[in-house]
Design a protein around this motif. Structure first.
Motif, mmCIF file in Angstrom:
data_model
loop_
_atom_site.group_PDB
_atom_site.id
_atom_site.type_symbol
_atom_site.label_atom_id
_atom_site.label_comp_id
_atom_site.label_asym_id
_atom_site.label_seq_id
_atom_site.Cartn_x
_atom_site.Cartn_y
_atom_site.Cartn_z
ATOM 1 N N ASN A 39 -54.579 45.722 26.470
ATOM 2 C CA ASN A 39 -53.547 45.731 25.282
ATOM 3 C C ASN A 39 -54.014 46.337 24.020
ATOM 4 N N LEU A 40 -53.485 46.847 23.316
ATOM 5 C CA LEU A 40 -53.745 47.694 21.932
ATOM 6 C C LEU A 40 -53.384 46.535 20.761
ATOM 7 N N ILE A 41 -52.733 45.591 21.160
ATOM 8 C CA ILE A 41 -52.118 44.742 19.922
ATOM 9 C C ILE A 41 -52.727 43.358 20.341
ATOM 10 N N ALA A 42 -53.319 42.845 19.331
ATOM 11 C CA ALA A 42 -53.972 41.332 19.694
ATOM 12 C C ALA A 42 -53.734 40.364 18.412
ATOM 13 N N THR A 43 -53.624 39.213 18.655
ATOM 14 C CA THR A 43 -53.207 38.064 17.709
ATOM 15 C C THR A 43 -54.624 37.330 17.308
ATOM 16 N N ASP A 44 -54.760 37.227 15.798
ATOM 17 C CA ASP A 44 -55.933 36.234 15.526
ATOM 18 C C ASP A 44 -55.093 35.298 14.658
ATOM 19 N N LYS A 45 -55.076 33.974 15.154
ATOM 20 C CA LYS A 45 -54.268 32.796 14.712
ATOM 21 C C LYS A 45 -55.082 31.945 13.731
ATOM 22 N N MET A 46 -56.300 32.487 13.371
ATOM 23 C CA MET A 46 -56.974 31.453 12.419
ATOM 24 C C MET A 46 -55.962 31.175 11.156
ATOM 25 N N PRO A 47 -55.646 30.092 11.108
ATOM 26 C CA PRO A 47 -54.857 29.599 9.829
ATOM 27 C C PRO A 47 -55.202 29.906 8.519
ATOM 28 N N GLN A 48 -56.528 29.464 8.183
ATOM 29 C CA GLN A 48 -57.136 29.708 7.017
ATOM 30 C C GLN A 48 -57.536 30.963 6.640
ATOM 31 N N ASN A 49 -57.184 32.101 7.308
ATOM 32 C CA ASN A 49 -57.354 33.253 7.088
ATOM 33 C C ASN A 49 -56.491 33.659 5.777
ATOM 34 N N PHE A 50 -55.642 32.589 5.329
ATOM 35 C CA PHE A 50 -54.910 32.991 4.307
ATOM 36 C C PHE A 50 -55.891 33.157 3.013
ATOM 37 N N LEU A 51 -56.990 32.510 3.255
ATOM 38 C CA LEU A 51 -58.014 32.912 1.881
ATOM 39 C C LEU A 51 -58.360 34.089 1.892
ATOM 40 N N TYR A 52 -58.418 34.837 3.016
ATOM 41 C CA TYR A 52 -58.948 36.411 3.062
ATOM 42 C C TYR A 52 -57.616 37.370 3.387
ATOM 43 N N THR A 53 -56.505 36.809 2.659
ATOM 44 C CA THR A 53 -55.239 37.836 2.986
ATOM 45 C C THR A 53 -55.461 39.176 2.110
ATOM 46 N N GLY A 54 -55.901 38.908 0.914
ATOM 47 C CA GLY A 54 -56.247 40.313 0.289
ATOM 48 C C GLY A 54 -57.103 41.199 0.731
ATOM 49 N N LEU A 55 -58.265 40.674 1.425
ATOM 50 C CA LEU A 55 -59.257 41.488 2.089
ATOM 51 C C LEU A 55 -58.450 42.041 3.188
ATOM 52 N N ILE A 56 -57.896 41.265 4.065
ATOM 53 C CA ILE A 56 -57.182 41.627 5.336
ATOM 54 C C ILE A 56 -56.311 42.879 4.828
ATOM 55 N N ALA A 57 -55.298 42.652 4.079
ATOM 56 C CA ALA A 57 -54.528 43.729 3.582
ATOM 57 C C ALA A 57 -55.137 45.092 3.099
ATOM 58 N N ALA A 58 -56.432 45.015 2.482
ATOM 59 C CA ALA A 58 -57.134 46.032 2.153
ATOM 60 C C ALA A 58 -58.047 46.883 3.146
ATOM 61 N N SER A 59 -58.227 45.890 3.977
ATOM 62 C CA SER A 59 -59.111 46.511 5.400
ATOM 63 C C SER A 59 -58.346 46.804 6.507
ATOM 64 N N PHE A 60 -57.116 46.391 6.593
ATOM 65 C CA PHE A 60 -56.451 46.644 7.999
ATOM 66 C C PHE A 60 -54.914 47.105 7.311
ATOM 67 N N PRO A 61 -54.759 48.451 6.980
ATOM 68 C CA PRO A 61 -53.380 48.954 6.390
ATOM 69 C C PRO A 61 -52.462 49.091 7.538
ATOM 70 N N GLU A 62 -52.880 48.897 8.775
ATOM 71 C CA GLU A 62 -51.937 48.869 9.850
ATOM 72 C C GLU A 62 -51.571 47.767 10.435
ATOM 73 N N ALA A 63 -52.271 46.598 9.978
ATOM 74 C CA ALA A 63 -52.015 45.226 10.471
ATOM 75 C C ALA A 63 -50.771 44.434 10.161
ATOM 76 N N LYS A 64 -50.427 43.708 10.909
ATOM 77 C CA LYS A 64 -49.242 42.741 10.659
ATOM 78 C C LYS A 64 -49.970 41.580 10.000
#
Length: 550
Positions: free
Chosen positions: A388-413
């Motif tokens: 599969n080319l879609i994968a989930t990462d459900k580390m809850p406290q990634n909410f701390l890194y939401t800004g970095l995630i949004a900047a680094s992965f424009p294609e991510a949900k």
């Protein structure tokens, strides 16, 4: 001055040591090291005695001196590595173990301890390699098989880990820790009856293995105060048990009393267990307050880089599931990963592992560091996914890194799971977490303050990131699950599959605290359970309850 102690002096030192008179042993060994500073025997005994009496830092001096006297002694280097490891000086421990192996290539114990150091440094692939080499050199090394199993679990290789635990048990039939680890492994795979049997075997072999008691109590439904309860009560009254053991006992007894609806006693044990765990972790919420402030302050730099980050050749698309621990992230992942196009990978450590220094401003934030974070993360993600080319990462406290995630992965949900705050806070308080990073959860006051920090940060992300975060209302999901699941699948751009409506039938492994609940059908009343403890909470959660009229 004599170059070496006399035979009589060595015999005297040995007599003190063998009689376990460590005060006299230490005193005599110190006098010998002063008179014969380049003779290794007294240094060796001194190092051992200091370790046995808990003076690890002092024993380091003796261990280092031994290696200075005999640099080509593999055992001396190995023992020095052990001392460094006990003092959490892992890089130095690694150097010492590697030196020992260079002097003695078949030193299986040194490879084994290199595995421990690598695991402590989150280098799981290296740890796997070292444990396998230890087993190659010593095929009957039960402890190496057991530790290899824990590493393979971390690498999402649960079937291989199960084989390792069973091999460890075959080699060492009374290996209680291996039975406990096997129980955890089977529980993650959804084999709950087999897991219970394994936990029961662990505590039968070693009744003082309180971590196994805690896990066994969670997997069981108590209908009476049974044999396990009475054993736990006996352990609870034992003044010689450690704080760590007492903590697990209290969480176990709390679960038993909760099942039997004796909520007053359950709360008493929860309070004691939480108090002990907070003390063990030496937690102070000021550290988290500072962290949240750093995250917001450093986002401005990350935001400036965001427009320049482009998709690379890797077509893999991550779905990040964030929120407070115990907010329903596991359920949402089970729903999504029930889809044939999605692989559920659970709580992955890679965002914090590669992104913490960027998010907190410890390294310069520029296009190069952001791109490296992106590439390192996707490489790790790719190594764990199937076709599969879609994968989930459900580390809850990634909410701390939401800004970095949004900047680094424009294609991510990015999915934010929001649950009734009172229910979330209570669920955190009643849970013993394996991670040491959730120290806030062992005090009601700390939990409430931490939840306030989390909500404030999520408001900040929602304002700055506009429409990049999709909110999933946990209560709406459990009450109107068909409508909410269909909206979620549509948002993710996936075609509809009926399997998403039955997440309890998803056979994937789950390693989080929710691994028992998600094996059942979606339950809509869980956010009201905290109210059973309302009489003991002094109104502390009342203002957080948004479901006052369910």
């Amino acid at each position: 001055m004599l170059k070496a102690p006399s035979r009589n002096q060595i015999d005297t030192l040995l007599k003190y040591y063998q009689s376990k008179n460590y005060i006299k042993t230490k005193k005599f060994a110190l006098s010998l090291t002063e008179n014969f500073p380049n003779h290794e025997f007294a240094w060796k005994i001194l190092s051992i005695v200091l370790k046995k009496t808990g003076k690890i830092s002092e024993s380091l001096i003796a261990s280092e001196k031994l290696v200075e006297i005999k640099p080509q002694d593999a055992l001396a280097n190995y023992n020095l590595g052990n001392t460094y490891r006990e003092l959490a000086k892992f890089s130095k421990a690694e150097e010492s173990y590697k030196k020992a192996i260079s002097l003695k290539p078949d030193f299986s114990e040194a490879y084994y301890n290199l595995g421990i150091v690598s695991k402590n440094n989150s280098k799981l692939e290296e740890a796997e390699k070292y444990y396998k080499q230890a087993i190659h050199l010593q095929p009957n090394f039960a402890e190496a098989y057991n530790n290899l199993g824990t590493v393979l679990e971390g690498l999402q290789k649960l079937d291989e880990a199960e084989i390792c635990y069973k091999k460890a048990i075959a080699l060492k039939p009374n290996f209680a820790e291996a039975y406990n680890n096997l129980g955890t492994n089977l529980e993650q795979q959804g084999k709950l009856k087999d897991a219970q049997i394994s936990y029961e075997k662990a505590v039968l072999i070693n009744p003082g293995l309180t971590n196994a008691h805690r896990q066994l109590s969670l997997i069981k439904k108590f209908n009476s105060y049974d044999k396990q309860y009475h054993l736990l009560q006996k352990l609870y009254l034992d003044r010689n048990i450690s704080d760590e053991q007492r903590c697990h006992i209290n969480f176990s007894l709390a679960k038993i009393h909760d099942d039997l609806e004796n909520f007053e006693k359950a709360f008493k044990h929860l309070s004691e267990g939480n108090r002990i765990q907070k003390k063990l972790l030496k937690y102070n919420i000021k550290k988290d307050i500072e962290l949240f402030n750093q995250v917001k302050l450093n986002f401005q730099q990350i935001e400036q880089i965001s427009p320049r980050i482009q998709k690379n050749k890797i077509d893999l698309t991550p779905i990040f599931i964030i929120g407070m621990p115990r907010s329903g992230t596991t359920l949402v992942e089970q729903i999504i990963s029930s889809h044939s196009k999605v692989t559920g990978l659970g709580e992955l450590p890679f965002v914090s592992q590669f992104g913490y220094s960027i998010t907190t401003g410890q390294v310069e934030c520029n296009e190069e560091t952001i791109s490296k974070f992106r590439n390192d993360y996707l490489e790790k993600l790719g190594s764990l996914t199937d076709q599969n080319l879609i994968a989930t990462d459900k580390m809850p406290q990634n909410f701390l890194y939401t800004g970095l995630i949004a900047a680094s992965f424009p294609e991510a949900k990015i999915l934010h799971i929001k649950r009734n705050p009172a229910a979330v806070c209570w669920a955190n308080y009643r849970q013993w977490f394996k991670s040491n990073d959730l120290g806030y959860s062992y005090s009601i006051d700390d939990i409430i303050e931490y939840h306030r920090l989390y909500e404030d940060l999520m408001k900040f992300w929602n304002y700055t990131l506009k429409n990049k975060i999709y909110k999933v209302d946990y209560e709406a999901l459990t009450i109107h699950h068909e409508d909410e699941i269909k909206k979620l699948i549509t948002y993710l751009g996936l075609s509809w599959e009926e399997s998403c409506l039955s997440p309890e039938e998803n056979s994937r492994s789950v390693s989080t605290a929710s691994n028992i609940q998600i094996r059942n059908k979606i339950f809509k009343g869980s956010s009201q359970k905290w109210k059973k403890y309302k009489p003991f909470l002094n109104g502390k959660l009342d203002s957080l309850d948004i479901l006052k009229n369910p």
